[in-house]
Design a protein around this motif. Structure first.
Motif, PDB file in Angstrom:
ATOM      1  N   ARG A 104      24.348 -22.386 -16.808  1.00 58.56           N
ATOM      2  CA  ARG A 104      23.013 -22.244 -16.233  1.00 58.56           C
ATOM      3  C   ARG A 104      22.507 -20.813 -16.310  1.00 58.56           C
ATOM      4  O   ARG A 104      21.309 -20.554 -16.377  1.00 58.56           O
ATOM      5  N   SER A 105      23.420 -19.861 -16.226  1.00 61.88           N
ATOM      6  CA  SER A 105      22.986 -18.471 -16.103  1.00 61.88           C
ATOM      7  C   SER A 105      22.960 -17.740 -17.441  1.00 61.88           C
ATOM      8  O   SER A 105      22.704 -16.543 -17.479  1.00 61.88           O
ATOM      9  N   THR A 106      23.213 -18.445 -18.555  1.00 59.84           N
ATOM     10  CA  THR A 106      23.277 -17.756 -19.840  1.00 59.84           C
ATOM     11  C   THR A 106      21.968 -17.040 -20.182  1.00 59.84           C
ATOM     12  O   THR A 106      21.969 -15.876 -20.564  1.00 59.84           O
ATOM     13  N   LYS A 107      20.867 -17.738 -20.006  1.00 55.53           N
ATOM     14  CA  LYS A 107      19.559 -17.148 -20.336  1.00 55.53           C
ATOM     15  C   LYS A 107      19.307 -15.904 -19.482  1.00 55.53           C
ATOM     16  O   LYS A 107      18.866 -14.876 -19.989  1.00 55.53           O
ATOM     17  N   ASP A 108      19.617 -16.027 -18.177  1.00 60.11           N
ATOM     18  CA  ASP A 108      19.412 -14.893 -17.272  1.00 60.11           C
ATOM     19  C   ASP A 108      20.290 -13.719 -17.684  1.00 60.11           C
ATOM     20  O   ASP A 108      19.866 -12.567 -17.653  1.00 60.11           O
ATOM     21  N   MET A 109      21.516 -14.054 -18.091  1.00 58.41           N
ATOM     22  CA  MET A 109      22.438 -12.997 -18.455  1.00 58.41           C
ATOM     23  C   MET A 109      21.940 -12.243 -19.682  1.00 58.41           C
ATOM     24  O   MET A 109      21.995 -11.018 -19.742  1.00 58.41           O
ATOM     25  N   LEU A 110      21.417 -12.990 -20.640  1.00 58.89           N
ATOM     26  CA  LEU A 110      20.887 -12.351 -21.845  1.00 58.89           C
ATOM     27  C   LEU A 110      19.725 -11.430 -21.482  1.00 58.89           C
ATOM     28  O   LEU A 110      19.618 -10.314 -21.985  1.00 58.89           O
ATOM     29  N   MET A 111      18.859 -11.906 -20.613  1.00 62.69           N
ATOM     30  CA  MET A 111      17.718 -11.081 -20.203  1.00 62.69           C
ATOM     31  C   MET A 111      18.202  -9.837 -19.476  1.00 62.69           C
ATOM     32  O   MET A 111      17.716  -8.737 -19.701  1.00 62.69           O
ATOM     33  N   TRP A 112      19.190 -10.032 -18.617  1.00 63.83           N
ATOM     34  CA  TRP A 112      19.692  -8.920 -17.834  1.00 63.83           C
ATOM     35  C   TRP A 112      20.302  -7.853 -18.751  1.00 63.83           C
ATOM     36  O   TRP A 112      20.091  -6.664 -18.568  1.00 63.83           O
ATOM     37  N   MET A 113      21.035  -8.329 -19.773  1.00 68.54           N
ATOM     38  CA  MET A 113      21.650  -7.378 -20.694  1.00 68.54           C
ATOM     39  C   MET A 113      20.598  -6.548 -21.399  1.00 68.54           C
ATOM     40  O   MET A 113      20.732  -5.355 -21.585  1.00 68.54           O
ATOM     41  N   LEU A 114      19.522  -7.233 -21.773  1.00 71.62           N
ATOM     42  CA  LEU A 114      18.465  -6.518 -22.480  1.00 71.62           C
ATOM     43  C   LEU A 114      17.760  -5.543 -21.545  1.00 71.62           C
ATOM     44  O   LEU A 114      17.351  -4.462 -21.948  1.00 71.62           O
ATOM     45  N   SER A 115      17.648  -5.945 -20.281  1.00 70.77           N
ATOM     46  CA  SER A 115      16.925  -5.103 -19.330  1.00 70.77           C
ATOM     47  C   SER A 115      17.631  -3.768 -19.133  1.00 70.77           C
ATOM     48  O   SER A 115      16.999  -2.769 -18.810  1.00 70.77           O
TER      49      SER A 115
END
Ligand SMILES: Nc1ncnc2c1ncn2[C@@H]1O[C@H](COP(=O)(O)OP(=O)(O)OP(=O)(O)O)[C@@H](O)[C@H]1O
Ligand SMILES: [Mg+2]
Lengths: 278, 334
Positions: A104-115
């Motif tokens: 569930r959190s994969t998309k959020d994690m990708l965004m967070w990494m980019l942030s």
């Protein structure tokens, strides 16, 4: 679609001309740098010698004699190669996990990494310097530079690899599982061979980013692990003196990467467009 | 050996429960076919058995061993995918040998088995090609070859023939059936093709919305469907359903009559109707009959020589012993 179908004569001429102008604009500083590197420091600042001057190799000779160009270059190679290797070593399994076993959190994690790439590096300059110098004692070591370059590039590398891995049909990975492959075997036997082009593009881009990185390599080194960025920085003189010398150093620093980029153009374009160009 | 047991297995994707609690036994050596409408959970069920999806609850046992938490690579099952899922970077030979190489078989043994499989699947001339250079049918054979070389406990097929043209499909259907007769290995086969289900299966499992509606041999399902859903799903053309007084006369809520169990006459019969369309298939003719007062349309299957025009009045008589009766809840009355 109408735009494509409707090739007016204007757009046939105007776009290439515009492209050339933009390309020349981008190229001009490099060209200038190259020219200046063959001028004496005196000639370098005289407008009348902008294009017409007596070329000299003095700056280059100076560079290898006085500043130990090769040591900086070796450090750059070590840092960039090792950091790229470490980044891929961590990035490939991570991107694999996110592409084929998303949670569930994969998309959020990708965004967070980019942030994390959106934060100004300067914000952590003091803690980084203090930490590495006074507490960990790893200031000005290869270890530190490799670590920092890896961490800086990991987010973008994982993003790129994730995008490439996503294009591999899920069925093929699952067929691998059914055929009795372990997770590592899957990465080695199926994932890497299938995404080879994408991985190569990513590695190349990561290498270039590492090579060109200046903020941290300049500030976290003094001599032992100093890279070519540091060499350029060290030759910067505030009064605008030594322009010839600075240009020679810069040319010698960016030269290898420009040549590498030239030879790997196709891979690079593919990398920068995230595989959109097939 | 290959006896597969599902007990109380459920599967949810997020909040959506795709498979409500389900029990199923697949006996050793049995050819089991999962059928059901699109989206009913056939693939999900197969993938649960394969281990490619984790169960939300319940247990899966293979030969007495609880494999619920065992990864797919360790379950000893082979799967043939609808998309074939061949490794595009490997030659046919390497594709077929891949599972054996992963299992650590000797090179000599690998070569021997690749050759045997290639011979039986007519692939000898293509061993050094990449999958991209093969036709759909050849790719399918490679996928099957890759599955058989490792002697799996059971084979799982997910609509393996649906990407092939009609003629090839018939050929491959026979080959898979023959393969099953020869190897006697458990096979689970997902399809939405009636003919495949009826001709290949020892046992058909009819699914609807993740629920098993009926399990039985093809003829059992054809002769005594346990409810309206199975009755309507098995058989082609579809069974006719009749409600109203005609059904009440026979003490049922709904009557089910298969198109092949209705006799046609131009003179007399139990029912009368007007031909709307007659489809000539050569061997058979399908008549779509309106204005019977029983249902919107009755479909009748007669022999290919009979020919009616649009608008012809015909008389129909069902074979009484073949009329299925269902109650108001849709369950079979026997
Ligand atoms: N990964 C997933 N995430 C969420 N829902 C899913 C997922 N996979 C399947 N589903 C849902 O589960 C249900 C059953 O899907 P499944 O693929 O098993 O159907 P099927 O019977 O194989 O259909 P078809 O005949 O079309 O292949 C569908 O409603 C589908 O939308
Ligand atoms: Mg399916």
């Amino acid at each position: 679609m109408a735009i494509v179908a409707h090739h007016s004569r204007f757009s046939k001429i105007a776009w290439p001309v515009l492209a050339w102008i933009v390309a020349l604009l981008f190229f001009f500083p490099i060209f200038w740098m190259l020219l200046t590197s063959f001028k004496t420091d005196a000639d370098a600042v005289k407008p009348e010698h902008l294009l017409f001057f007596t070329p000299t190799l003095e700056n280059y000779a100076n560079m290898t004699e006085n500043y130990d160009y090769w040591r900086f270059a070796t450090n750059s190679v070590i840092a960039s190669v090792m950091a790229t290797a470490v980044t891929l070593f961590v990035g490939i399994p991570s991107a694999y996990a996110m592409a084929f076993n998303p949670s569930r959190s994969t998309k959020d994690m990708l965004m967070w990494m980019l942030s994390t790439k959106m934060l100004p590096a300067a914000g952590v300059l003091y803690p980084m310097t203090f930490l590495t110098k006074n507490i960990l004692g790893i200031f000005d070591t290869h270890f530190l530079i490799i670590l920092v370059l890896s961490l800086i590039n990991l987010p973008i590398v994982i993003w790129m690899l994730f995008t490439y891995f996503k294009e591999i049909p899920r069925d093929i990975i699952e067929a691998g599982k059914m055929d009795g492959v372990s997770t590592w075997g899957e990465i080695r036997e199926i994932l890497i061979p299938l995404a080879w082009g994408g991985i190569a593009s990513t590695a190349l881009l990561c290498f270039i980013f590492c090579w060109n990185e200046a903020y941290w390599t300049v500030r976290l080194t003094t001599t032992d692990a100093a890279t070519l960025s540091k060499l350029i920085e060290g030759n910067r003189a505030p009064e605008g003196l030594f322009f010839g010398r600075l240009s020679a150093v810069s040319t010698a620093a960016v030269g290898p990467i420009v040549v590498l980029g030239w030879f790997c153009q196709k891979q690079l374009v593919q990398g920068l467009t995230f595989g959109a160009v097939k | 050996m290959g006896r597969i047991l599902l007990e109380n297995v459920t599967k949810s994707f997020g909040d959506a429960q795709v498979i409500p609690p389900l029990d199923l036994v697949i006996d050793d050596g049995e050819f089991t076919v999962f059928v059901g409408p699109s989206g009913c959970g056939k693939s999900t069920l197969l993938r649960l058995i394969a281990g490619l999806e984790e169960t939300s609850s319940g247990t899966i046992t293979i030969d007495g061993l609880d494999v619920t938490q065992v990864p797919p690579s360790k379950r000893g099952l082979a799967m043939v995918f609808q998309s074939y899922a061949l490794y595009p970077h490997m030659t046919v030979r390497k594709n077929i040998a891949f599972p054996m190489r992963m299992a650590g078989l000797s090179q000599a043994e690998q070569d021997k088995r690749v050759m045997t499989a290639a011979k039986s699947l007519n692939l000898v001339d293509y061993l050094d090609r990449k999958p991209g250079q093969l036709s759909g049918g050849q790719r399918q054979r490679v996928a099957i070859g890759r599955a058989i070389v490792r002697d799996p406990t059971a084979f799982l097929f997910d609509e393996p023939l649906s990407n092939l043209d009609a003629a090839l499909r018939v050929g491959m259907r026979l080959e898979i059936s023959e393969m099953h007769k020869r190897m006697q290995t458990t096979m689970i086969y997902v399809t939405h093709d009636q003919v495949e289900a009826m001709t290949m299966a020892d046992k058909i499992v009819v699914l609807q919305a993740g629920v098993i509606e009926q399990v039985g041999s093809p003829l059992e399902l054809y002769r005594s469907p346990c409810n309206l859903f199975v009755a309507g799903f098995i058989g082609s053309p579809k069974m006719n359903f009749i409600t109203g007084t005609e059904a009440a006369n026979r003490h049922a809520h709904t009557l089910g009559v298969r198109p092949e169990h209705i006799a046609v006459s131009t003179q007399t019969g139990a029912w009368t109707g007007r031909v709307s369309v007659s489809e000539h298939l050569g061997s058979d003719t399908f008549l779509h009959v309106h204005e019977t007062g029983l249902a919107d349309t009755l479909t009748v299957r007669t022999n290919g020589e009979i020919s009616f025009k649009h608008g012809d009045i015909i008389h129909l008589t069902p074979r009484e012993e073949m009329v299925h009766r269902f109650d108001a809840a849709g369950l079979r009355i026997s």
